[in-house]
Design a protein around this motif. Structure first.
Motif, PDB file in Angstrom:
ATOM      1  N   GLY A 202      44.131  44.998  36.064  1.00  0.00           N
ATOM      2  CA  GLY A 202      42.730  44.688  35.777  1.00  0.00           C
ATOM      3  C   GLY A 202      42.574  43.409  34.980  1.00  0.00           C
ATOM      4  O   GLY A 202      41.711  42.580  35.282  1.00  0.00           O
ATOM      5  N   ASN A 203      43.415  43.225  33.974  1.00  0.00           N
ATOM      6  CA  ASN A 203      43.348  41.995  33.171  1.00  0.00           C
ATOM      7  C   ASN A 203      43.700  40.767  33.994  1.00  0.00           C
ATOM      8  O   ASN A 203      43.067  39.719  33.866  1.00  0.00           O
ATOM      9  N   GLN A 204      44.697  40.893  34.859  1.00  0.00           N
ATOM     10  CA  GLN A 204      45.077  39.764  35.716  1.00  0.00           C
ATOM     11  C   GLN A 204      43.959  39.431  36.704  1.00  0.00           C
ATOM     12  O   GLN A 204      43.668  38.270  36.958  1.00  0.00           O
ATOM     13  N   ASN A 205      43.335  40.484  37.265  1.00  0.00           N
ATOM     14  CA  ASN A 205      42.212  40.257  38.175  1.00  0.00           C
ATOM     15  C   ASN A 205      41.063  39.555  37.460  1.00  0.00           C
ATOM     16  O   ASN A 205      40.425  38.667  38.032  1.00  0.00           O
TER      17      ASN A 205
ATOM     18  N   LEU B 199      39.454  36.113  38.613  1.00  0.00           N
ATOM     19  CA  LEU B 199      38.023  35.998  38.882  1.00  0.00           C
ATOM     20  C   LEU B 199      37.400  34.882  38.058  1.00  0.00           C
ATOM     21  O   LEU B 199      36.592  34.101  38.555  1.00  0.00           O
ATOM     22  N   THR B 200      37.783  34.798  36.784  1.00  0.00           N
ATOM     23  CA  THR B 200      37.247  33.756  35.910  1.00  0.00           C
ATOM     24  C   THR B 200      37.620  32.370  36.426  1.00  0.00           C
ATOM     25  O   THR B 200      36.775  31.467  36.487  1.00  0.00           O
ATOM     26  N   THR B 201      38.861  32.209  36.834  1.00  0.00           N
ATOM     27  CA  THR B 201      39.308  30.915  37.364  1.00  0.00           C
ATOM     28  C   THR B 201      38.566  30.554  38.648  1.00  0.00           C
ATOM     29  O   THR B 201      38.108  29.414  38.817  1.00  0.00           O
ATOM     30  N   THR B 202      38.426  31.526  39.542  1.00  0.00           N
ATOM     31  CA  THR B 202      37.741  31.276  40.817  1.00  0.00           C
ATOM     32  C   THR B 202      36.275  30.954  40.574  1.00  0.00           C
ATOM     33  O   THR B 202      35.724  30.021  41.171  1.00  0.00           O
ATOM     34  N   LEU B 203      35.607  31.710  39.679  1.00  0.00           N
ATOM     35  CA  LEU B 203      34.202  31.454  39.385  1.00  0.00           C
ATOM     36  C   LEU B 203      34.017  30.091  38.719  1.00  0.00           C
ATOM     37  O   LEU B 203      33.089  29.355  39.059  1.00  0.00           O
ATOM     38  N   SER B 204      34.897  29.739  37.808  1.00  0.00           N
ATOM     39  CA  SER B 204      34.801  28.427  37.151  1.00  0.00           C
ATOM     40  C   SER B 204      34.935  27.299  38.166  1.00  0.00           C
ATOM     41  O   SER B 204      34.213  26.296  38.092  1.00  0.00           O
ATOM     42  N   SER B 205      35.838  27.470  39.116  1.00  0.00           N
ATOM     43  CA  SER B 205      35.997  26.462  40.166  1.00  0.00           C
ATOM     44  C   SER B 205      34.747  26.375  41.035  1.00  0.00           C
ATOM     45  O   SER B 205      34.304  25.278  41.407  1.00  0.00           O
ATOM     46  N   ALA B 206      34.169  27.541  41.377  1.00  0.00           N
ATOM     47  CA  ALA B 206      32.957  27.547  42.193  1.00  0.00           C
ATOM     48  C   ALA B 206      31.797  26.893  41.453  1.00  0.00           C
ATOM     49  O   ALA B 206      31.012  26.142  42.050  1.00  0.00           O
ATOM     50  N   ILE B 207      31.695  27.142  40.144  1.00  0.00           N
ATOM     51  CA  ILE B 207      30.627  26.526  39.350  1.00  0.00           C
ATOM     52  C   ILE B 207      30.825  25.014  39.297  1.00  0.00           C
ATOM     53  O   ILE B 207      29.870  24.242  39.419  1.00  0.00           O
ATOM     54  N   ALA B 208      32.062  24.574  39.150  1.00  0.00           N
ATOM     55  CA  ALA B 208      32.338  23.134  39.160  1.00  0.00           C
ATOM     56  C   ALA B 208      31.982  22.528  40.507  1.00  0.00           C
ATOM     57  O   ALA B 208      31.600  21.357  40.584  1.00  0.00           O
TER      58      ALA B 208
ATOM     59  N   ALA C 269      38.761  45.486  44.494  1.00  0.00           N
ATOM     60  CA  ALA C 269      38.230  46.706  45.112  1.00  0.00           C
ATOM     61  C   ALA C 269      37.114  47.335  44.285  1.00  0.00           C
ATOM     62  O   ALA C 269      36.099  47.743  44.831  1.00  0.00           O
ATOM     63  N   ASN C 270      37.264  47.432  42.976  1.00  0.00           N
ATOM     64  CA  ASN C 270      36.313  48.162  42.151  1.00  0.00           C
ATOM     65  C   ASN C 270      35.609  47.206  41.203  1.00  0.00           C
ATOM     66  O   ASN C 270      36.081  46.952  40.098  1.00  0.00           O
ATOM     67  N   ALA C 271      34.445  46.701  41.624  1.00  0.00           N
ATOM     68  CA  ALA C 271      33.715  45.743  40.798  1.00  0.00           C
ATOM     69  C   ALA C 271      33.144  46.398  39.548  1.00  0.00           C
ATOM     70  O   ALA C 271      32.854  45.721  38.571  1.00  0.00           O
TER      71      ALA C 271
ATOM     72  N   THR D  95      32.932  34.120  32.169  1.00  0.00           N
ATOM     73  CA  THR D  95      34.175  34.827  31.897  1.00  0.00           C
ATOM     74  C   THR D  95      34.062  36.303  32.269  1.00  0.00           C
ATOM     75  O   THR D  95      33.148  36.997  31.817  1.00  0.00           O
ATOM     76  N   PHE D  96      34.987  36.767  33.079  1.00  0.00           N
ATOM     77  CA  PHE D  96      35.060  38.181  33.433  1.00  0.00           C
ATOM     78  C   PHE D  96      35.940  38.894  32.419  1.00  0.00           C
ATOM     79  O   PHE D  96      36.881  38.329  31.885  1.00  0.00           O
ATOM     80  N   SER D  97      35.632  40.149  32.178  1.00  0.00           N
ATOM     81  CA  SER D  97      36.513  40.987  31.370  1.00  0.00           C
ATOM     82  C   SER D  97      36.673  42.327  32.065  1.00  0.00           C
ATOM     83  O   SER D  97      35.791  42.774  32.803  1.00  0.00           O
ATOM     84  N   TYR D  98      37.806  42.958  31.835  1.00  0.00           N
ATOM     85  CA  TYR D  98      38.152  44.227  32.453  1.00  0.00           C
ATOM     86  C   TYR D  98      37.928  45.342  31.453  1.00  0.00           C
ATOM     87  O   TYR D  98      38.344  45.235  30.297  1.00  0.00           O
ATOM     88  N   THR D  99      37.273  46.420  31.882  1.00  0.00           N
ATOM     89  CA  THR D  99      37.059  47.575  31.029  1.00  0.00           C
ATOM     90  C   THR D  99      38.285  48.465  31.078  1.00  0.00           C
ATOM     91  O   THR D  99      38.597  49.026  32.127  1.00  0.00           O
ATOM     92  N   VAL D 100      38.997  48.573  29.975  1.00  0.00           N
ATOM     93  CA  VAL D 100      40.239  49.346  29.929  1.00  0.00           C
ATOM     94  C   VAL D 100      39.919  50.812  30.191  1.00  0.00           C
ATOM     95  O   VAL D 100      38.966  51.355  29.662  1.00  0.00           O
ATOM     96  N   GLY D 101      40.732  51.442  31.020  1.00  0.00           N
ATOM     97  CA  GLY D 101      40.545  52.836  31.345  1.00  0.00           C
ATOM     98  C   GLY D 101      39.946  53.048  32.715  1.00  0.00           C
ATOM     99  O   GLY D 101      40.003  54.125  33.275  1.00  0.00           O
ATOM    100  N   SER D 102      39.324  52.020  33.279  1.00  0.00           N
ATOM    101  CA  SER D 102      38.786  52.117  34.625  1.00  0.00           C
ATOM    102  C   SER D 102      39.847  51.694  35.614  1.00  0.00           C
ATOM    103  O   SER D 102      40.719  50.907  35.307  1.00  0.00           O
ATOM    104  N   ALA D 103      39.752  52.222  36.813  1.00  0.00           N
ATOM    105  CA  ALA D 103      40.720  51.844  37.841  1.00  0.00           C
ATOM    106  C   ALA D 103      40.365  50.466  38.374  1.00  0.00           C
ATOM    107  O   ALA D 103      39.223  50.224  38.722  1.00  0.00           O
ATOM    108  N   PRO D 104      41.313  49.534  38.425  1.00  0.00           N
ATOM    109  CA  PRO D 104      41.014  48.201  38.953  1.00  0.00           C
ATOM    110  C   PRO D 104      40.758  48.226  40.437  1.00  0.00           C
ATOM    111  O   PRO D 104      41.194  49.080  41.138  1.00  0.00           O
TER     112      PRO D 104
END
Length: 137
Positions: free
Chosen positions: A59-62, A66-75, A117-119, A128-137
């Motif tokens: 989840g943290n890696q995803n 996501l943050t990198t991809t979104l930052s690139s799209a915003i640029a 898979a699980n937004a 910046t995206f963050s992952y909620t610990v305890g949820s399935a990625p």
């Protein structure tokens, strides 16, 4: 050939003087079962912990991807507010499906591979995206 025949015909049971066949006693069998049970319980707990940690790491890696991809799209020209624009994103619920499907901005396609898979496990604050610990990625 005789050696093989001799080895195969060896009696595997031990017989005592009074003709009884010796084996494991009930207490020895119970002891073995208890030890195997304890090892199984410890192993199960260890594996469960490893699975939970691997889901958190994924989840943290995803979220970083996501943050990198979104930052690139915003640029490239995407917008992150309610204004009109290509690749408009307001929250993780809208940004993740957009990045999973892919959005083309200025001839460049921004897409998550593999898709997330699980937004519902992610939140978006600014860019910046963050992952909620305890949820399935």
């Amino acid at each position: 050939m005789q050696l093989i025949h001799k080895l195969l015909s060896v009696r595997r049971t031990r017989v005592t003087r009074n003709g009884k066949i010796r084996g494991l006693s009930t207490a020895e069998l119970v002891g073995i079962i208890v030890i195997v049970g304890i090892l199984g319980a410890l192993g199960g707990t260890y594996i469960t912990g490893m699975i939970t940690q691997s889901k958190t790491n994924t989840g943290n890696q995803n979220a970083q991807s996501l943050t990198t991809t979104l930052s690139s799209a915003i640029a490239g020209g995407a917008t992150t507010n309610a204004g009109a624009g290509v690749g408009n994103v307001d929250s993780a619920a809208t940004a993740i499906p957009m990045l999973n499907a892919g959005v083309a901005i200025g001839g460049v396609t921004y897409q998550m591979n593999p898709p997330i898979a699980n937004a519902g496990s992610y939140t978006l604050a600014g860019n910046t995206f963050s992952y909620t610990v305890g949820s399935a990625p």
